[in-house]
Design a protein around this motif. Structure first.
Motif, PDB file in Angstrom:
ATOM      1  N   GLU A 189       0.808  -1.224   0.000  1.00 17.88           N
ATOM      2  CA  GLU A 189       0.000   0.000   0.000  1.00 17.88           C
ATOM      3  C   GLU A 189       0.838   1.270   0.000  1.00 17.88           C
ATOM      4  OE1 GLU A 189      -4.029  -1.693   2.151  1.00 17.88           O
ATOM      5  OE2 GLU A 189      -2.534  -0.708   3.417  1.00 17.88           O
ATOM      6  N   ASN A 190       2.031   1.227   0.574  1.00 18.35           N
ATOM      7  CA  ASN A 190       2.878   2.424   0.634  1.00 18.35           C
ATOM      8  C   ASN A 190       4.062   2.354  -0.330  1.00 18.35           C
ATOM      9  OD1 ASN A 190       1.229   3.438   2.636  1.00 18.35           O
ATOM     10  ND2 ASN A 190       2.524   2.724   4.304  1.00 18.35           N
ATOM     11  N   THR A 191       3.908   1.631  -1.432  1.00 18.20           N
ATOM     12  CA  THR A 191       5.008   1.445  -2.376  1.00 18.20           C
ATOM     13  C   THR A 191       4.680   2.062  -3.727  1.00 18.20           C
ATOM     14  OG1 THR A 191       5.748  -0.592  -1.320  1.00 18.20           O
ATOM     15  CG2 THR A 191       6.349  -0.322  -3.610  1.00 18.20           C
ATOM     16  N   LYS A 192       5.654   2.740  -4.298  1.00 19.19           N
ATOM     17  CA  LYS A 192       5.527   3.258  -5.666  1.00 19.19           C
ATOM     18  C   LYS A 192       5.888   2.136  -6.628  1.00 19.19           C
ATOM     19  CE  LYS A 192       4.568   7.632  -4.995  1.00 19.19           C
ATOM     20  NZ  LYS A 192       3.170   7.975  -5.163  1.00 19.19           N
ATOM     21  N   GLY A 193       5.246   2.126  -7.774  1.00 12.83           N
ATOM     22  CA  GLY A 193       5.526   1.102  -8.770  1.00 12.83           C
ATOM     23  C   GLY A 193       4.471   0.005  -8.750  1.00 12.83           C
ATOM     24  N   VAL A 194       4.801  -1.111  -9.405  1.00 12.08           N
ATOM     25  CA  VAL A 194       3.861  -2.208  -9.568  1.00 12.08           C
ATOM     26  C   VAL A 194       4.169  -3.324  -8.565  1.00 12.08           C
ATOM     27  CG1 VAL A 194       3.019  -3.980 -11.162  1.00 12.08           C
ATOM     28  CG2 VAL A 194       3.527  -1.682 -12.005  1.00 12.08           C
ATOM     29  N   VAL A 195       3.122  -3.769  -7.875  1.00 14.19           N
ATOM     30  CA  VAL A 195       3.230  -4.878  -6.926  1.00 14.19           C
ATOM     31  C   VAL A 195       2.113  -5.864  -7.257  1.00 14.19           C
ATOM     32  CG1 VAL A 195       3.181  -5.582  -4.501  1.00 14.19           C
ATOM     33  CG2 VAL A 195       4.107  -3.335  -5.122  1.00 14.19           C
ATOM     34  N   PHE A 248      -1.259  -4.055  -8.046  1.00 18.45           N
ATOM     35  CA  PHE A 248      -1.304  -2.721  -7.448  1.00 18.45           C
ATOM     36  C   PHE A 248      -0.351  -1.816  -8.207  1.00 18.45           C
ATOM     37  CE2 PHE A 248      -2.705  -5.493  -4.103  1.00 18.45           C
ATOM     38  CZ  PHE A 248      -3.584  -4.749  -3.324  1.00 18.45           C
ATOM     39  N   LYS A 249      -0.769  -0.591  -8.444  1.00 18.60           N
ATOM     40  CA  LYS A 249       0.093   0.426  -9.052  1.00 18.60           C
ATOM     41  C   LYS A 249       0.130   1.603  -8.087  1.00 18.60           C
ATOM     42  CE  LYS A 249       2.112   2.771 -12.492  1.00 18.60           C
ATOM     43  NZ  LYS A 249       2.999   2.432 -13.556  1.00 18.60           N
ATOM     44  N   ASP A 250       1.305   1.923  -7.567  1.00 19.76           N
ATOM     45  CA  ASP A 250       1.484   3.008  -6.595  1.00 19.76           C
ATOM     46  C   ASP A 250       0.534   2.857  -5.402  1.00 19.76           C
ATOM     47  OD1 ASP A 250       3.441   4.037  -8.278  1.00 19.76           O
ATOM     48  OD2 ASP A 250       2.039   5.369  -9.296  1.00 19.76           O
ATOM     49  N   GLY A 251       0.375   1.610  -4.918  1.00 18.02           N
ATOM     50  CA  GLY A 251      -0.420   1.342  -3.731  1.00 18.02           C
ATOM     51  C   GLY A 251      -1.911   1.196  -3.948  1.00 18.02           C
ATOM     52  N   VAL A 252      -2.370   1.345  -5.189  1.00 21.63           N
ATOM     53  CA  VAL A 252      -3.793   1.281  -5.502  1.00 21.63           C
ATOM     54  C   VAL A 252      -4.072   0.030  -6.344  1.00 21.63           C
ATOM     55  CG1 VAL A 252      -5.695   2.456  -6.674  1.00 21.63           C
ATOM     56  CG2 VAL A 252      -3.943   3.790  -5.484  1.00 21.63           C
ATOM     57  N   PRO A 253      -5.085  -0.780  -5.970  1.00 25.60           N
ATOM     58  CA  PRO A 253      -5.400  -1.955  -6.798  1.00 25.60           C
ATOM     59  C   PRO A 253      -5.941  -1.528  -8.153  1.00 25.60           C
ATOM     60  CG  PRO A 253      -6.986  -1.721  -4.989  1.00 25.60           C
ATOM     61  CD  PRO A 253      -5.943  -0.664  -4.795  1.00 25.60           C
ATOM     62  N   VAL A 254      -5.347  -2.065  -9.221  1.00 22.79           N
ATOM     63  CA  VAL A 254      -5.758  -1.686 -10.569  1.00 22.79           C
ATOM     64  C   VAL A 254      -6.370  -2.842 -11.358  1.00 22.79           C
ATOM     65  CG1 VAL A 254      -4.236   0.303 -10.815  1.00 22.79           C
ATOM     66  CG2 VAL A 254      -3.386  -1.963 -11.417  1.00 22.79           C
ATOM     67  N   GLU A 255      -6.097  -4.090 -10.932  1.00 23.41           N
ATOM     68  CA  GLU A 255      -6.703  -5.217 -11.638  1.00 23.41           C
ATOM     69  C   GLU A 255      -6.709  -6.459 -10.747  1.00 23.41           C
ATOM     70  OE1 GLU A 255      -6.646  -7.451 -15.956  1.00 23.41           O
ATOM     71  OE2 GLU A 255      -5.439  -5.669 -15.670  1.00 23.41           O
ATOM     72  N   ASN A 256      -7.831  -7.201 -10.812  1.00 18.24           N
ATOM     73  CA  ASN A 256      -7.963  -8.483 -10.116  1.00 18.24           C
ATOM     74  C   ASN A 256      -7.904  -9.602 -11.148  1.00 18.24           C
ATOM     75  OD1 ASN A 256      -8.667  -6.770  -7.993  1.00 18.24           O
ATOM     76  ND2 ASN A 256     -10.100  -8.253  -7.159  1.00 18.24           N
ATOM     77  N   LEU A 257      -7.135 -10.630 -10.833  1.00 17.50           N
ATOM     78  CA  LEU A 257      -7.011 -11.794 -11.706  1.00 17.50           C
ATOM     79  C   LEU A 257      -7.422 -13.014 -10.881  1.00 17.50           C
ATOM     80  CD1 LEU A 257      -3.431 -10.926 -13.034  1.00 17.50           C
ATOM     81  CD2 LEU A 257      -5.605 -10.275 -14.064  1.00 17.50           C
ATOM     82  N   VAL A 313       2.205 -12.302 -17.102  1.00 15.63           N
ATOM     83  CA  VAL A 313       3.263 -11.354 -17.524  1.00 15.63           C
ATOM     84  C   VAL A 313       2.654 -10.229 -18.355  1.00 15.63           C
ATOM     85  CG1 VAL A 313       5.306 -11.107 -18.988  1.00 15.63           C
ATOM     86  CG2 VAL A 313       5.144 -13.017 -17.387  1.00 15.63           C
ATOM     87  N   SER A 314       1.781 -10.546 -19.286  1.00 16.74           N
ATOM     88  CA  SER A 314       1.206  -9.493 -20.142  1.00 16.74           C
ATOM     89  C   SER A 314       0.336  -8.536 -19.316  1.00 16.74           C
ATOM     90  CB  SER A 314       0.437 -10.072 -21.318  1.00 16.74           C
ATOM     91  OG  SER A 314      -0.707 -10.737 -20.876  1.00 16.74           O
ATOM     92  N   LYS A 315      -0.406  -9.060 -18.340  1.00 14.11           N
ATOM     93  CA  LYS A 315      -1.220  -8.197 -17.477  1.00 14.11           C
ATOM     94  C   LYS A 315      -0.340  -7.259 -16.659  1.00 14.11           C
ATOM     95  CE  LYS A 315      -5.452  -9.862 -18.114  1.00 14.11           C
ATOM     96  NZ  LYS A 315      -6.598  -9.053 -18.514  1.00 14.11           N
ATOM     97  N   VAL A 316       0.751  -7.787 -16.098  1.00 12.28           N
ATOM     98  CA  VAL A 316       1.655  -6.967 -15.281  1.00 12.28           C
ATOM     99  C   VAL A 316       2.345  -5.923 -16.153  1.00 12.28           C
ATOM    100  CG1 VAL A 316       3.720  -7.004 -13.828  1.00 12.28           C
ATOM    101  CG2 VAL A 316       1.984  -8.779 -13.555  1.00 12.28           C
ATOM    102  N   LYS A 317       2.840  -6.318 -17.312  1.00  6.74           N
ATOM    103  CA  LYS A 317       3.543  -5.385 -18.210  1.00  6.74           C
ATOM    104  C   LYS A 317       2.673  -4.204 -18.604  1.00  6.74           C
ATOM    105  CE  LYS A 317       7.135  -8.251 -20.240  1.00  6.74           C
ATOM    106  NZ  LYS A 317       7.646  -8.858 -21.478  1.00  6.74           N
ATOM    107  N   ALA A 318       1.352  -4.394 -18.647  1.00  2.77           N
ATOM    108  CA  ALA A 318       0.451  -3.300 -19.007  1.00  2.77           C
ATOM    109  C   ALA A 318       0.514  -2.141 -18.020  1.00  2.77           C
ATOM    110  CB  ALA A 318      -0.978  -3.836 -19.115  1.00  2.77           C
ATOM    111  N   TYR A 319       0.993  -2.404 -16.799  1.00  2.00           N
ATOM    112  CA  TYR A 319       1.036  -1.362 -15.772  1.00  2.00           C
ATOM    113  C   TYR A 319       2.450  -0.852 -15.489  1.00  2.00           C
ATOM    114  CZ  TYR A 319      -3.770  -2.701 -15.106  1.00  2.00           C
ATOM    115  OH  TYR A 319      -5.094  -2.949 -15.316  1.00  2.00           O
TER     116      TYR A 319
END
Length: 105
Positions: free
Chosen positions: A15-21, A79-88, A98-104
């Motif tokens: 939640e407190n991280t920049k980037g993709v998690v 998560f992108k910058d601590g915000v959920p952006v997609e559920n799989l 990999v393709s889903k993660v690369k999109a962010y």
């Protein structure tokens, strides 16, 4: 390698991280989770430092699972910058993850 984290680590590492998690919500008793585990590890190892990969045991961290409305396992949340952006939900092949993660990235 994807590390299993708990509530306190979740706040710091996700939640407190920049980037993709990417977080894999799993349970020890879940068959599809066991199928996904080596695939998730492979994605984690292949993507290196482009994204962070963690695992949450829904039985050990019920509060986090409830917060993100995890209704079935396995479920991965990107998560992108601590915000959920997609559920799989459910098992997915490595190339799909990999393709889903690369999109962010």
């Amino acid at each position: 390698m994807a590390k299993v984290i708990n509530g306190n680590e979740f706040v710091n590492e996700v939640e407190n991280t920049k980037g993709v998690v990417v977080v894999d919500f799993f349970a020890d008793w879940c068959g599809p989770c066991k199928m996904l585990a080596p695939v998730f590890e492979g994605v984690s190892n292949n993507m290196g430092d482009k994204a962070k990969f963690f695992k949450i045991d829904v039985d050990e961290s019920r509060n986090i699972a409830q917060k993100y409305k995890i209704a079935a396992v396995p479920t991965m949340i990107i998560f992108k910058d601590g915000v959920p952006v997609e559920n799989l939900a459910g098992f997915m092949p490595e190339q799909n993850i990999v393709s889903k993660v690369k999109a962010y990235l």
